[in-house]
Design a protein around this motif. Structure first.
Motif, PDB file in Angstrom:
ATOM      1  N   VAL A  54       0.880  -1.349   0.116  1.00 52.64           N
ATOM      2  CA  VAL A  54      -0.036  -0.129  -0.378  1.00 52.64           C
ATOM      3  C   VAL A  54       1.111   1.255  -0.220  1.00 52.64           C
ATOM      4  N   TYR A  55       2.206   1.023   0.691  1.00 56.05           N
ATOM      5  CA  TYR A  55       2.849   2.183   0.964  1.00 56.05           C
ATOM      6  C   TYR A  55       3.473   2.662   0.217  1.00 56.05           C
ATOM      7  N   PHE A  56       3.810   1.459  -0.856  1.00 52.13           N
ATOM      8  CA  PHE A  56       4.305   1.994  -2.681  1.00 52.13           C
ATOM      9  C   PHE A  56       3.648   2.269  -3.887  1.00 52.13           C
ATOM     10  N   CYS A  57       2.562   2.277  -3.206  1.00 49.79           N
ATOM     11  CA  CYS A  57       1.002   2.617  -4.197  1.00 49.79           C
ATOM     12  C   CYS A  57       1.080   4.409  -3.739  1.00 49.79           C
ATOM     13  N   VAL A  58       0.615   4.211  -2.749  1.00 54.17           N
ATOM     14  CA  VAL A  58       0.767   5.432  -2.713  1.00 54.17           C
ATOM     15  C   VAL A  58       1.748   6.537  -2.362  1.00 54.17           C
ATOM     16  N   TRP A  59       2.552   6.231  -2.616  1.00 56.90           N
ATOM     17  CA  TRP A  59       3.965   7.687  -1.604  1.00 56.90           C
ATOM     18  C   TRP A  59       4.067   8.280  -2.839  1.00 56.90           C
ATOM     19  N   LYS A  60       3.997   7.984  -3.517  1.00 61.04           N
ATOM     20  CA  LYS A  60       4.080   9.254  -5.033  1.00 61.04           C
ATOM     21  C   LYS A  60       2.949   9.824  -5.355  1.00 61.04           C
ATOM     22  N   GLY A  61       1.700   9.279  -4.996  1.00 62.60           N
ATOM     23  CA  GLY A  61       0.494  10.483  -4.966  1.00 62.60           C
ATOM     24  C   GLY A  61      -0.073   9.828  -6.413  1.00 62.60           C
ATOM     25  N   VAL A  62      -1.308  10.276  -6.878  1.00 58.86           N
ATOM     26  CA  VAL A  62      -1.530  10.396  -8.104  1.00 58.86           C
ATOM     27  C   VAL A  62      -1.060  10.279  -9.620  1.00 58.86           C
ATOM     28  N   LYS A  63       0.654  10.330  -9.073  1.00 54.49           N
ATOM     29  CA  LYS A  63       1.476   9.578 -10.000  1.00 54.49           C
ATOM     30  C   LYS A  63       1.564   8.157 -10.095  1.00 54.49           C
ATOM     31  N   SER A  64       1.725   8.175  -9.233  1.00 56.97           N
ATOM     32  CA  SER A  64       1.494   6.848  -8.763  1.00 56.97           C
ATOM     33  C   SER A  64       0.138   5.649  -9.265  1.00 56.97           C
ATOM     34  N   THR A  65      -0.964   6.328  -8.234  1.00 56.04           N
ATOM     35  CA  THR A  65      -2.455   5.998  -7.768  1.00 56.04           C
ATOM     36  C   THR A  65      -2.355   5.321  -9.239  1.00 56.04           C
TER      37      THR A  65
ATOM     38  N   ALA B  27       4.187   7.557   5.078  1.00 54.20           N
ATOM     39  CA  ALA B  27       4.586   6.410   6.042  1.00 54.20           C
ATOM     40  C   ALA B  27       4.037   6.567   7.285  1.00 54.20           C
ATOM     41  N   ILE B  28       4.119   7.662   8.200  1.00 55.81           N
ATOM     42  CA  ILE B  28       3.406   7.434   9.170  1.00 55.81           C
ATOM     43  C   ILE B  28       2.401   7.126   9.653  1.00 55.81           C
TER      44      ILE B  28
ATOM     45  N   SER C 126       2.277   3.280   9.398  1.00 54.30           N
ATOM     46  CA  SER C 126       2.655   2.794  10.769  1.00 54.30           C
ATOM     47  C   SER C 126       1.788   2.356  12.280  1.00 54.30           C
ATOM     48  N   LEU C 127       0.942   4.220  11.754  1.00 59.58           N
ATOM     49  CA  LEU C 127       0.316   4.046  13.148  1.00 59.58           C
ATOM     50  C   LEU C 127      -0.538   2.878  12.656  1.00 59.58           C
ATOM     51  N   CYS C 128      -1.396   2.950  11.666  1.00 64.04           N
ATOM     52  CA  CYS C 128      -2.142   2.052  11.135  1.00 64.04           C
ATOM     53  C   CYS C 128      -2.170   0.454  11.803  1.00 64.04           C
ATOM     54  N   PHE C 129      -0.708   0.295  11.266  1.00 59.44           N
ATOM     55  CA  PHE C 129       0.109  -0.892  11.032  1.00 59.44           C
ATOM     56  C   PHE C 129       0.273  -1.603  12.372  1.00 59.44           C
ATOM     57  N   ILE C 130       0.527  -0.661  13.509  1.00 63.53           N
ATOM     58  CA  ILE C 130       0.723  -0.792  15.350  1.00 63.53           C
ATOM     59  C   ILE C 130      -1.025  -0.496  14.949  1.00 63.53           C
ATOM     60  N   ILE C 131      -2.191  -0.175  15.565  1.00 67.52           N
ATOM     61  CA  ILE C 131      -3.336  -0.813  15.643  1.00 67.52           C
ATOM     62  C   ILE C 131      -3.636  -1.613  15.360  1.00 67.52           C
ATOM     63  N   ASP C 132      -3.581  -2.043  14.004  1.00 73.94           N
ATOM     64  CA  ASP C 132      -3.356  -3.365  13.668  1.00 73.94           C
ATOM     65  C   ASP C 132      -3.040  -4.470  14.022  1.00 73.94           C
ATOM     66  N   LEU C 133      -2.092  -4.322  14.759  1.00 76.29           N
ATOM     67  CA  LEU C 133      -1.556  -5.515  15.490  1.00 76.29           C
ATOM     68  C   LEU C 133      -2.334  -6.916  16.663  1.00 76.29           C
ATOM     69  N   SER C 134      -2.792  -5.182  16.613  1.00 76.15           N
ATOM     70  CA  SER C 134      -3.952  -6.111  18.373  1.00 76.15           C
ATOM     71  C   SER C 134      -5.522  -6.927  17.165  1.00 76.15           C
ATOM     72  N   MET C 135      -5.530  -7.096  16.351  1.00 78.05           N
ATOM     73  CA  MET C 135      -5.998  -7.948  15.379  1.00 78.05           C
ATOM     74  C   MET C 135      -5.477  -9.186  14.770  1.00 78.05           C
ATOM     75  N   VAL C 136      -4.067  -9.376  15.159  1.00 81.36           N
ATOM     76  CA  VAL C 136      -3.719 -10.512  14.696  1.00 81.36           C
ATOM     77  C   VAL C 136      -3.478 -11.746  15.420  1.00 81.36           C
ATOM     78  N   THR C 137      -3.873 -11.269  17.272  1.00 79.17           N
ATOM     79  CA  THR C 137      -3.799 -11.306  18.202  1.00 79.17           C
ATOM     80  C   THR C 137      -4.323 -12.606  17.794  1.00 79.17           C
ATOM     81  N   GLN C 138      -4.791 -13.296  19.149  1.00 81.44           N
ATOM     82  CA  GLN C 138      -5.754 -14.340  19.453  1.00 81.44           C
ATOM     83  C   GLN C 138      -7.070 -14.324  19.871  1.00 81.44           C
ATOM     84  N   GLY C 139      -7.763 -12.799  20.189  1.00 86.89           N
ATOM     85  CA  GLY C 139      -8.691 -12.283  19.840  1.00 86.89           C
ATOM     86  C   GLY C 139      -8.731 -10.644  19.009  1.00 86.89           C
ATOM     87  N   GLY C 140      -8.257 -11.173  18.377  1.00 82.92           N
ATOM     88  CA  GLY C 140      -8.142 -10.243  16.994  1.00 82.92           C
ATOM     89  C   GLY C 140      -9.295 -10.086  16.381  1.00 82.92           C
ATOM     90  N   MET C 141     -10.227 -11.544  16.278  1.00 80.52           N
ATOM     91  CA  MET C 141     -11.357 -10.883  14.960  1.00 80.52           C
ATOM     92  C   MET C 141     -12.680 -10.156  16.343  1.00 80.52           C
TER      93      MET C 141
END
Length: 652
Positions: free
Chosen positions: A262-273, A464-465, A468-483
């Protein structure tokens, strides 16, 4: 005070005569005279991207535009056409009367879907801003922008988990034997049964060489290897929200890999998207066609398709059918998230967004309808193989993607090939929706910073920020109680109620605060003609009523969240859920009250000041010239004040 020419040192006011207001086409911005007498506003090559580092007359970086208009179309298709089209619409169609469901569905397309879809795109194109600054059209209601940012942030956070699961299944598909098709794996329990064939259960017993003689009771207590793979291996689910348990590191790595994509699809804006979306938006259609061809050749597929389309006219009298149709429109058209506004902001000022809205609506709803044939041809085959009714295997949401469909492909010849194709399609369907959602969020954030603070790599850092922030929150969803955490986000943060609340206020602000007729004039200035009046009627009356009606129905029929119809969430879990929902919904009234209480003066004076639009530099470039105004003045009295209507007023 009227101005006959532009002046860079003061506010600019443009006057358009009443005759133009009553029906003449308003100039669409091609080749208007600029502040220095040069011709501006026209474009060279259609949709050419602004040169990097280009600066506008106000000192702000020149906003990028799509390289080609098709980039915008494909990006909207990629964002709005997603998993809901494949796993939600077919289920709702069969559940609510088959072909009869299309009647309320199509009705709500024209009463709610297209009007708001067009409103968001046109607003972004006209204001050249993301989901927050676009509400400079009525600054008092800028809370709408903050609300949409909260919703799309939550949506970006939990939606990517579906992609992580899909990526995990995609990797596991590259095995000679699919791991969810057998019961001889470490995660399987003693009650795992590969083949049920309940129709063969006669006289209380069933003979089977593999499983021996099983009673009907033992057979009923058996668990499918597909369900055990999903719950025991992928989710490794715990007993409740209060038991987070350990982290699934395989799933965490899949999540990290998807976020990197997702990051490398978005980082250059509409030119890459705009380039990547050509593949991510079109390839799923190729896979859908391949799966349909394969599906219709399977035994039982005809019964599945007929079950999908068979009309049940009595359903039209049930309120739930109409509510489901309206809710599905708001979900599948991605309304209220602010991402459509961000995509529209990269359009050329005179792009025909009115035509685009109808084309995109046709593609979106057509994809939903077509997906039903693919899904139910496979489900019909699965029902025939198991000897059960199709209603027993028809599911919606993750249950279709990770239980019903994996079961179906495991029964096909060369099963790994079909599994890999399906999950690759699932990954692409979600991926373009995800990175366009991130693009919309980042665009809204960057628009808040004045041009003088522009730095070279600010977009890359912001993306990137965000990731990264979304990924940190998502770590709660890859635990056993993540669902359980995932369901909280899905049920509350971007639910039907939050989207309906957002859509209602969008219509009210544009139609009643800024003015529906006034915005129709602005659209005519962009595209060169006025949209059909029913759009204005929808913004002013019909769509807000539809939103309120469905919203109240949801509120009155609210049911506490459960998992698998068995686990009931604790009270504090529901409190967290409602906090997620209210965090976006309360942005609008809190922001409104805060802005009204700050200034001095009477309420009328404060209202007038706070609802005066704040125009951007590009609006000055697209004003009509004096010659164009005078050419329309001949039928009227030259100095007659009643024949003049102020269209643009700068308060910069």
């Amino acid at each position: 005070m009227e101005k006959s020419s532009f002046n860079t040192d003061c506010c600019a006011v443009n006057v358009v005569l009443g005759e133009e207001k009553r029906g003449h086409l308003i100039p669409n911005g091609n080749g208007h005279q600029g502040v220095n007498g040069t011709v501006i506003g026209g474009t060279g090559a259609a949709g050419a991207v602004a040169a990097p580092g280009a600066v506008s007359v106000a000192g702000y970086p020149e906003r990028e535009t799509w390289t080609r208009q098709m980039d915008f179309i494909m990006s909207c298709v990629g964002f709005a056409v997603g998993l809901g089209n494949v796993w939600r619409f077919p289920y709702l169609c069969y559940k609510n009367g088959g072909g009869v469901f299309l009647i309320p569905y199509v009705l709500f397309i024209f009463l709610g879907g297209i009007p708001i879809f067009f409103l968001e795109i046109a607003l972004g194109q006209f204001m050249k801003a993301g989901s927050i600054n676009v509400w400079n059209i009525a600054p008092l209601f800028k809370g709408l922008g903050y609300a949409s940012m909260v919703i799309v942030f939550f949506c970006n956070t939990y939606y990517i988990m579906v992609l992580a699961w899909g990526f995990y299944y995609f990797i596991k598909s590259f095995n000679s034997t699919l791991p969810w098709s057998t019961c001889d794996n470490p995660w399987n329990s003693d009650s795992c049964i590969e083949i049920f064939h309940k129709d063969q259960c006669q006289n209380g017993t069933i003979g089977n060489a593999t499983f021996g003689n099983l009673t009907c009771e033992e057979l009923a207590a058996g668990r499918s290897p597909i369900i055990e793979f999903w719950e025991n291996k992928v989710l490794n689910i715990s007993n409740g929200l209060d038991q987070p348990g350990s982290m699934n590191w395989e799933l965490a790595l899949c999540l990290l890999a998807v976020w990197v994509m997702v990051y490398f699809c978005v980082w250059k804006g509409v030119k890459s998207t705009g380039k990547i979306v050509y593949f991510t938006a079109t390839f799923p259609y190729i896979v859908l066609i391949i799966l349909l061809v394969r599906g219709v050749t399977l035994p039982g597929s005809y019964d599945g398709i007929m079950y999908y389309l068979k009309p049940n006219w009595s359903k039209l009298g049930e309120p739930q059918v109409w509510i489901d149709a309206g809710t599905q429109i708001f979900f599948s058209y991605a309304i209220g998230l602010g991402a459509l506004t961000a995509l529209g902001s990269y359009n050329r000022f005179n792009n025909d967004c009115y035509k685009d809205a109808f084309v995109l609506a046709l593609i979106n709803s057509g994809t939903s309808f077509f997906s039903g044939f693919v899904v139910f041809s496979i489900l019909g085959f699965m029902a025939a193989d198991q000897g059960v009714d199709i209603s027993k295997v028809a599911e919606s949401g993750p249950g279709l993607a990770f239980i019903a469909y994996p079961k179906a492909v495991s029964l096909m010849p060369v099963a790994p090939v079909w599994a890999a194709l399906f999950f690759f399609m699932l990954l692409l369907l979600g991926l373009d929706s995800q990175f366009v959602g991130v693009e919309g969020f980042v665009t809204g954030i960057l628009d808040l910073y004045p041009g003088k603070y522009y730095m070279r790599y600010q977009r890359e850092i912001a993306v990137a920020i965000c990731c990264s922030l979304c990924f940190i929150i998502d770590l709660s969803m890859v635990t056993q109680g993540g669902m359980y955490v995932f369901q909280l986000f899905d049920y509350y943060s971007a639910s039907g109620m939050t989207l309906l609340w957002q859509a209602f206020w969008e219509c009210v602000v544009v139609a009643w605060v800024y003015g529906a007729d006034r915005f129709m004039d602005d659209i005519a200035r962009m595209i060169g003609y006025r949209p059909f009046p029913w759009i204005k009627w929808c913004w002013s009356f019909i769509t807000p009523c539809v939103c309120v009606g469905i919203f109240l129905f949801h509120l009155l029929n609210y049911k506490p969240l459960t998992y698998n119809n068995q686990y009931v969430y604790p009270w504090w879990g529901e409190v967290i859920g409602w906090c997620l929902a209210l965090s976006s919904m309360l942005c609008i009234p809190i922001s409104l009250l805060y802005k009204l209480c700050r200034p001095t003066g009477s309420f009328k004076e404060r209202w007038a000041t706070l609802t005066t639009p704040v125009w951007g530099p590009h609006h000055l470039e697209y004003m009509a010239t004096d010659a164009e105004i005078k050419s329309l003045a001949s039928p009227l009295s030259p100095g007659s004040e009643e024949n003049k209507v102020i269209i643009f007023e700068s308060v910069m």
